[in-house]
Design an enzyme around this catalytic site. Structure first.
Site, PDB file in Angstrom:
ATOM      1  N   ARG A 104      -8.845   1.029   9.952  1.00 49.00           N
ATOM      2  CA  ARG A 104      -8.351  -0.324  10.190  1.00 49.00           C
ATOM      3  C   ARG A 104      -9.294  -1.122  11.081  1.00 49.00           C
ATOM      4  NH1 ARG A 104      -2.336   0.762   9.275  1.00 49.00           N
ATOM      5  NH2 ARG A 104      -1.226  -1.142   9.794  1.00 49.00           N
ATOM      6  N   ARG A 118       0.975  -8.816  13.923  1.00 50.87           N
ATOM      7  CA  ARG A 118       0.278  -7.830  13.093  1.00 50.87           C
ATOM      8  C   ARG A 118      -0.649  -8.523  12.093  1.00 50.87           C
ATOM      9  NH1 ARG A 118       5.338  -5.232  10.942  1.00 50.87           N
ATOM     10  NH2 ARG A 118       4.042  -3.844   9.701  1.00 50.87           N
ATOM     11  N   ARG A 176      12.104  -5.221   4.180  1.00 52.03           N
ATOM     12  CA  ARG A 176      11.735  -3.807   3.945  1.00 52.03           C
ATOM     13  C   ARG A 176      12.752  -2.855   4.576  1.00 52.03           C
ATOM     14  NH1 ARG A 176       5.748  -1.714   5.242  1.00 52.03           N
ATOM     15  NH2 ARG A 176       6.145  -2.499   7.360  1.00 52.03           N
ATOM     16  N   LYS A 182       0.832  -1.211   0.000  1.00 50.84           N
ATOM     17  CA  LYS A 182       0.000   0.000   0.000  1.00 50.84           C
ATOM     18  C   LYS A 182       0.870   1.266   0.000  1.00 50.84           C
ATOM     19  CE  LYS A 182      -1.943  -1.188   3.903  1.00 50.84           C
ATOM     20  NZ  LYS A 182      -1.119  -2.405   4.166  1.00 50.84           N
TER      21      LYS A 182
END
Ligand code: ADP
Ligand code: AMP
Length: 214
Positions: free
Chosen positions: A84, A166, A122, A11
């Site tokens: 969320r 998560r 990442r 995203k």
């Protein structure tokens, strides 16, 4: 316009491309929270424990942060990482209705099993939020941002145990938003397993000039 999908689905990467190439105004709640932490604000201090544990920051804090931001945002704004929870989505709908706007969601569909590899690789520019991946989207020089030449960092919540937490939180608290937007006829889906360029191309096709997104 809302980018909906699990952590690591791409995203932020796509939001940054739309900002750079199409002048879209993108707002990432994760980036806003990290900035508050870096500046040591009351919100940052209240949020940090939740973020480090891979939990969601409570709705009341997120909504207090986002209400003025959404009110001030231009038409066509892109929200990355918000809402969320169903409570956040309902609050956003109520807020947008006051200014006769509405949100449409784009769902980044990806097998959750692919996400750990994306997240452990990442690298982020903490100054701008730009993201890289050491295999899938490497910077020109390892550890150095292409734009400002400064160091890249790995996020502390991108380690395997927190990633698993998560993803659990995503399944339990955020995945119900798929039904929420789908039932309202406000959901579009894309294949987030494709490479970065194809995903961008798909989004450009979805977000035409006739789009009614907030
Ligand atoms: P999100 O904002 O959804 O959490 P990111 O955009 O930060 O996800 O992407 C997570 C990681 O995966 C980053 O390292 C990014 O470079 C990489 N990535 C993003 N999109 C793709 C893609 N389509 N294919 C492979 N890797 C990707
Ligand atoms: P992200 O950068 O989107 O991966 O978000 C990083 C962390 O910030 C999440 O794991 C949450 O702790 C917190 N966060 C970001 N957006 C929200 C939100 N809309 N609601 C609750 N917590 C959030």
């Amino acid at each position: 316009m809302i980018f909906l999908g699990p952590p690591g689905a791409g995203k932020g990467t796509q939001a940054q491309i739309l900002e750079r190439e199409h002048g879209v105004h993108a707002i990432s709640t994760g980036d806003l929270l990290r900035r508050n932490r870096a500046e040591g604000t009351a919100l940052g201090r209240a949020a940090e424990g939740y973020m480090d544990r891979g939990e969601l920051v409570p709705d009341a804090l997120i909504l207090a942060m986002m209400e003025p931001v959404v009110r001030a945002a231009p038409a066509g704004v892109l929200l990355d990482g918000f809402p969320r929870t169903v409570a956040q989505a309902e609050a956003l709908d109520a807020l947008l209705a006051q200014c006769e706007r509405r949100a449409v969601a784009i769902l980044f569909e990806i097998d959750l099993g692919l996400l750990e590899a994306r997240l452990v690789g990442r690298w982020t520019n903490p100054r701008t939020g730009r993201v890289y991946h050491d295999v899938f989207a490497p910077p020109r020089v390892a550890g150095i941002d292409d734009d400002d030449g400064g160091p890249l960092i790995q996020r502390e919540d991108d380690e395997p145990e927190t990633i698993r937490k998560r993803l659990r939180v995503y399944r339990e608290a955020t995945a119900p938003l798929v039904t929420y937007y789908d039932r309202a006829g406000r959901l579009q889906r894309l294949d987030a397993t494709a490479n970065v360029e194809s995903v961008t191309h798909t989004i450009e096709g979805l977000v035409g000039p006739e789009s009614n997104a907030a």
